[in-house]
Design a protein around this motif. Sequence first.
Motif, PDB file in Angstrom:
ATOM      1  N   ALA A 224       0.848  -1.188   0.000  1.00  0.00           N
ATOM      2  CA  ALA A 224       0.000   0.000   0.000  1.00  0.00           C
ATOM      3  C   ALA A 224       0.879   1.232   0.000  1.00  0.00           C
ATOM      4  N   ILE A 225       0.320   2.340  -0.467  1.00  0.00           N
ATOM      5  CA  ILE A 225       1.076   3.592  -0.514  1.00  0.00           C
ATOM      6  C   ILE A 225       1.577   3.940   0.893  1.00  0.00           C
ATOM      7  N   GLY A 226       2.876   4.291   0.964  1.00  0.00           N
ATOM      8  CA  GLY A 226       3.470   4.695   2.237  1.00  0.00           C
ATOM      9  C   GLY A 226       3.858   3.546   3.142  1.00  0.00           C
ATOM     10  N   LYS A 227       3.581   2.302   2.726  1.00  0.00           N
ATOM     11  CA  LYS A 227       3.885   1.148   3.567  1.00  0.00           C
ATOM     12  C   LYS A 227       5.222   0.531   3.150  1.00  0.00           C
ATOM     13  N   PRO A 228       6.193   0.406   4.095  1.00  0.00           N
ATOM     14  CA  PRO A 228       7.469  -0.233   3.749  1.00  0.00           C
ATOM     15  C   PRO A 228       7.242  -1.650   3.224  1.00  0.00           C
ATOM     16  N   THR A 229       7.845  -1.937   2.095  1.00  0.00           N
ATOM     17  CA  THR A 229       7.692  -3.234   1.447  1.00  0.00           C
ATOM     18  C   THR A 229       9.068  -3.887   1.348  1.00  0.00           C
ATOM     19  N   LYS A 230       9.150  -5.166   1.729  1.00  0.00           N
ATOM     20  CA  LYS A 230      10.458  -5.828   1.816  1.00  0.00           C
ATOM     21  C   LYS A 230      10.473  -7.119   1.000  1.00  0.00           C
TER      22      LYS A 230
END
Length: 466
Positions: free
Chosen positions: A218-224
């Motif tokens: 989601a927008i603004g959510k850190p993705t790893k």
Amino acid sequence: LHRVDVRSSRKMEIYGSPFILQSFDTNRIVVSEIPRFIIYNQPAEFTIDALKAGEGQLEVAINNGQVPNKVKSLGKCKFHFTFLPTSNNLHQLSVKFNGRDVPGFPKECHVITADDIKIHGPGLSQVLLGAQTWFTIDTSHGSSSNIDVTVFSPTGESTTPSTLLTIAGLRVDWTPTEIGTYRIHVKLDGKLIPASPFYVKCYDPKKVLVTPTTNDSAIGKPTKFRIDASMAGEGNLEISVNYSGQNIPNDVNPTGKSCYEVQFIPHKAMTHYCNILFNGELVPGSPFPVNVMENQRVTAMGKGLGSNPINIPTSFTVVTQNDDVGKLKCSIKGPNDHLISCITTKIDPNRYEVTYTPDRVGEFHIDVLHDDIPIDGSPFTSQSYDINKIKTFDFPSSTTVSTPTSFIIDATDSGAGNLEIAISRDGKNIPNYVQNEGGARFRVNFLPDKPCAHYIRIKLNGIHIH
């Protein structure tokens, strides 16, 4: 020894008679093989056996004594000589016995420096596991018969690579079969040339393991996601995250030996693509998509919004996120505002699939509206291409080994895309070089290295051209 008895006719004694004479034979001097080429600043050595030549004085001089030499007695009139060439001047070796030249002398030795031998080619840099590679040795002295090449694997196994004399020099072909560091020894007349051995790293991008994120972001959510390159050999990882051709920042944090965690923060509700290269080669699964959502926003994603072949149905997905509240509309225009029909199919309460068939080469503009409001990213632009529009010219039906060979590919009318050319023989690719001749015309050059059938394969956007 010879005894000479001298007498007069009056039986008078001759003073000094009988005389003792000593004889010798320079033809019986045995000199070990002296190489025609010697390496700069590396000891050169040879032996001389004078056992059967008779008594006498042995004299050895290099460049009239200007180059010092060391001698060691091996017993029984056998000697070991060593000298060190410290200049690139021609070295002349003189061997005399009792003042007479030994047959075959004086001899000349050429001194080889780093400037006399040029070695170049991809086979001396990082190499791909299982892929045939090559390098060329160009020497200003001698012929290929003076050169020996040995390849040592990371586990110490030695192989003699195949060689071929070409107009560019001696071409050496070899195929790495182990991940790790190879040693390549190049010898001239049995001596390692300057800069040899060469150390070559072998890698395998297929051994890079990628663990992508399993959930939509989601927008603004850190993705790893995680990368494990510990079994792939030494190399350089290139990581990029992009959407619609625009890169966004990512952070790479080491988690162990050649293991990393990659994090990015999306700012757009669109499909993001994570590209991972290892030494310039795509790793398995790359690029992989990450769907980025925004609360109460409608988004579209899928292959139908990218590059597609003509006359083959393609599709993309629209996600509403609000359980079928609102009305979805889609219209598609091809080149010259040509309208294309599309079919919208409901997959689940908040997902739709839009299918259409591009019928000509060019740009397609796709408008997607939800409740008469353009969704995020609309209008979209996709590209279509036609592999049947690829043309080839000057295509050779036959050629000869080591003769530069070329042909023309004209992709002017085929549409935008990625052109791939591979030339192979006996199941192995050989190098080819592509020159842009303007526009979308390319000249493909290659050098046949074996008298057999060579196969040329051309792809546009991953699809074979027949």
